[in-house]
Design an enzyme around this catalytic site. Sequence first.
Site, PDB file in Angstrom:
ATOM      1  N   LYS A 163     -11.925  -4.652  -8.384  1.00  0.00           N
ATOM      2  CA  LYS A 163     -10.860  -3.744  -8.917  1.00  0.00           C
ATOM      3  C   LYS A 163      -9.511  -4.341  -8.700  1.00  0.00           C
ATOM      4  O   LYS A 163      -9.144  -4.828  -7.597  1.00  0.00           O
ATOM      5  CB  LYS A 163     -11.096  -2.378  -7.957  1.00  0.00           C
ATOM      6  CG  LYS A 163      -9.984  -1.091  -8.424  1.00  0.00           C
ATOM      7  CD  LYS A 163     -10.403  -0.249  -7.669  1.00  0.00           C
ATOM      8  CE  LYS A 163      -9.254   0.778  -7.844  1.00  0.00           C
ATOM      9  NZ  LYS A 163      -9.565   2.148  -6.809  1.00  0.00           N
ATOM     10  N   ASP A 202      -5.881  -3.715  -8.672  1.00  0.00           N
ATOM     11  CA  ASP A 202      -4.883  -2.640  -8.880  1.00  0.00           C
ATOM     12  C   ASP A 202      -3.499  -3.268  -9.105  1.00  0.00           C
ATOM     13  O   ASP A 202      -3.128  -4.315  -8.999  1.00  0.00           O
ATOM     14  CB  ASP A 202      -4.835  -1.964  -7.315  1.00  0.00           C
ATOM     15  CG  ASP A 202      -4.634  -0.511  -7.350  1.00  0.00           C
ATOM     16  OD1 ASP A 202      -4.161  -0.032  -8.679  1.00  0.00           O
ATOM     17  OD2 ASP A 202      -5.145   0.239  -6.736  1.00  0.00           O
ATOM     18  N   ASP A 227      -5.789   8.608 -11.088  1.00  0.00           N
ATOM     19  CA  ASP A 227      -6.021   9.122  -9.625  1.00  0.00           C
ATOM     20  C   ASP A 227      -6.366  10.639  -9.591  1.00  0.00           C
ATOM     21  O   ASP A 227      -6.582  10.860  -8.619  1.00  0.00           O
ATOM     22  CB  ASP A 227      -4.881   8.751  -8.778  1.00  0.00           C
ATOM     23  CG  ASP A 227      -4.580   7.349  -8.257  1.00  0.00           C
ATOM     24  OD1 ASP A 227      -5.800   6.566  -8.371  1.00  0.00           O
ATOM     25  OD2 ASP A 227      -3.824   6.885  -7.766  1.00  0.00           O
TER      26      ASP A 227
HETATM   27  C1  GLA Z   1      -4.251   3.195  -6.345  1.00  0.00           C
HETATM   28  C2  GLA Z   1      -5.684   3.338  -6.886  1.00  0.00           C
HETATM   29  C3  GLA Z   1      -6.639   4.035  -6.211  1.00  0.00           C
HETATM   30  C4  GLA Z   1      -6.700   3.381  -4.910  1.00  0.00           C
HETATM   31  C5  GLA Z   1      -5.329   3.205  -4.336  1.00  0.00           C
HETATM   32  C6  GLA Z   1      -5.648   2.050  -2.847  1.00  0.00           C
HETATM   33  O1  GLA Z   1      -3.698   4.305  -6.117  1.00  0.00           O
HETATM   34  O2  GLA Z   1      -5.302   4.111  -8.285  1.00  0.00           O
HETATM   35  O3  GLA Z   1      -7.668   4.183  -6.697  1.00  0.00           O
HETATM   36  O4  GLA Z   1      -7.415   2.010  -5.104  1.00  0.00           O
HETATM   37  O5  GLA Z   1      -4.578   2.404  -5.253  1.00  0.00           O
HETATM   38  O6  GLA Z   1      -4.330   1.950  -2.271  1.00  0.00           O
END
Ligand code: GLA
Length: 724
Positions: free
Chosen positions: A476, A478, A548
């Site tokens: 993942k 980010d 989110d």
């Molecule tokens: C972001 C992502 C979440 C998670 C957090 C971790 O907000 O969207 O899904 O991975 O970071 O810090």
Amino acid sequence: MSISYYESNRLFKLDTPGSSYVFTVSKENYLLHLYYGARISDFEIEPSFFRSSYSSFSPDATGGEGNISPDVAMMECSGNGIGDYRLSTVIVRYKDGTTATDLRYLSHRIFPGRPDAGALPHLRLDESNADTLEITMQDPATGVIFLINYTVLRDLDAIARSICVQNRSSDTIYLQKLHSLCCDFPENDFDLIHLYGKWAKERSPQRLPVMQGVQSVASTRGASSHYHNPGICLAKKETGEEHGVCYGFNLLYSGNFSADTEADGYGGIRVTLGIHAKDFCWKLTPGDSLLSPEAIMVFSGKGIGEMSRIFHRVYLNHVIPPYWRERKRPLLLNSWEGCFFDFDEEKILRLAQEGKKLGIELLVMDDGWFGHRNDDTSSLGDWFVNENKLKGGLAQLVRKVREEGLQFGIWFEPEMISPDSDLYRAHPDWCVQIKGREKSLARHQCVIDMTRQEVRDEIFRQMKAVLDSCPISYVKWDFNRNLTEPSSLMLPPDQQGEFFHRFILGTYELQQRLLDEYPQLLLENCSGGGGRFDGGMLYYSPQIWCSDNTDPIERLSIQFGTSLFYPASSMGAHVSANRRTDYDTKAAVALWGTFGYELDPEKLTEEQKATIKDQIAYYHKTYDTIHNGDLYRLTPPWKNGFTCAWNFTAKDQSSALLTVIGIRRREFQTLVVRMRGLDANAIYYCEEIGRSYSGAFLMNAGLNLSDRDLNRDGASLMLYFTKQ
Ligand code: GLA
């Protein structure tokens, strides 16, 4: 060949199965647009296809003959400062400081396949499914060359466009603007549909008339952003979901962009789409060139729903990594909402064991496993395992998770650096900053300078060390803040305007490098939810975390909006423990997307666990219908306020899944839902109802669901139909 050229009237005609796009070269060598719409077999140039040639106060390009005024002509690629005062597509600044940019036809070539896109995301097309028309334009005063590319898909009503500027002059030039497409329409009878939002409320559609003057949908944040999306749709006033003409424009790009419309005084509209001109200035020394990102144009004569379905096929067949095109994605459990930063080896193992019992296939360890990170204040940039937390190390944990029968996935935020990190202490100059200015922190972090090769090399080295140390199937990726103080310490003053574009090129390079090294890796992009949900990212990751916000009711408008351009299998959607709705409704909404779970299974009751096992069986049963099928948006959540519905129909119409969500009480109002996309003559059996219906009945009479348990906040119903 889907591209024809008629020498007698210097006319180009691009044909997809259902659309035609026509333009011509005028006597003055302007490239003039004539037609874009439903497919036509031939095209005669009547004088009526040219717009009024006269515009008071503006030049007449024919020196008095009165044929063409650049001010009103429909241009295929607008320049600057030569009498066309509408939106420019390209603006060049020359040595003398002037910015007039005049584009005149020089030559063209037509060839099967597509042009080289270099390191930019692009439609994966070849000689078997596309043809390209490359027009060479030149500024007669300076010799600068503009290659205008049209790549025509043979099986979908889509055309990809890009522009490459080549500096064939003997002086250095600066590109002040380089958009990817210009599309002029003679009449403004359109509404503009675009997607807007913010964190946790991404991509809500808004439909408004195209107003006189310029309207801009844009991001200048260094990412395509939560706020706007690099795609717009122009829909005729009477066009709806299932009928009417509309045009979609979508950019394969993840950085700053603008999608602009300008309605002019003569009743026409121009659309341009590309890299945002703000803070953009690209230096080209003699011999250098720059290619714009690729933009996709889609025509639909059958409503907005059909436009979306065409985009979905374009993304599935021609954008996402080919490895994942036909492959089923693993069903994942992500640790974030279940544990946040609070986990150790034992906890991750228990997630795996409990997840396995439910039917989970991939365990993803989210943020918090590296450096000394226990909250969001430290360690970005230190991509080595925190052995205080994961005592036996990563390899041991991954081995144990795999022994439970699950694949393992991990979280990175490669473009970020925490001031409290070893990397920052060793290389304080590696983050994005302007000398003499304070660095703005967001979520306690800085952004790493992705324009620099040595920085990317180091991040890659660290990621590779992790990925080589044990079998990891999923990453993942980010990106949790926007850019400020946009500058690289390494760029000279006259190239600081290249920073934003170089930044995203650096990100693309790193993602590609990762995929080259691990071709079977499943990459899921993410940016504080859906802050970088765009076609550029989909080129590397077949799925992107959509938001989110995992509340199923709030997700409805996010998923409806996202589906304007992007397919179901691209939308990261998880069932989480939050909020009031029951697990049935959470799953009904998450099934629209990649489907997974984001909760702590140890906190579930036995009854909830049994429900989840059933959901997972249902997911497997309906997977092909959803992920390889077509989406029909039946009732958007904002339509009547009390219900929302959609159905997926399998590509061969052999099955369909209908989902209906109750948003709030509708009292005694009748609820009839009519499905779409079925075979009217076929008989479909619905196992939940226990009887058969004809496709024609389901689409016309519809199902009366008034007495179903849908008359409350957060209720849901899923009905699966199979052709008899
Ligand atoms: C972001 C992502 C979440 C998670 C957090 C971790 O907000 O969207 O899904 O991975 O970071 O810090």
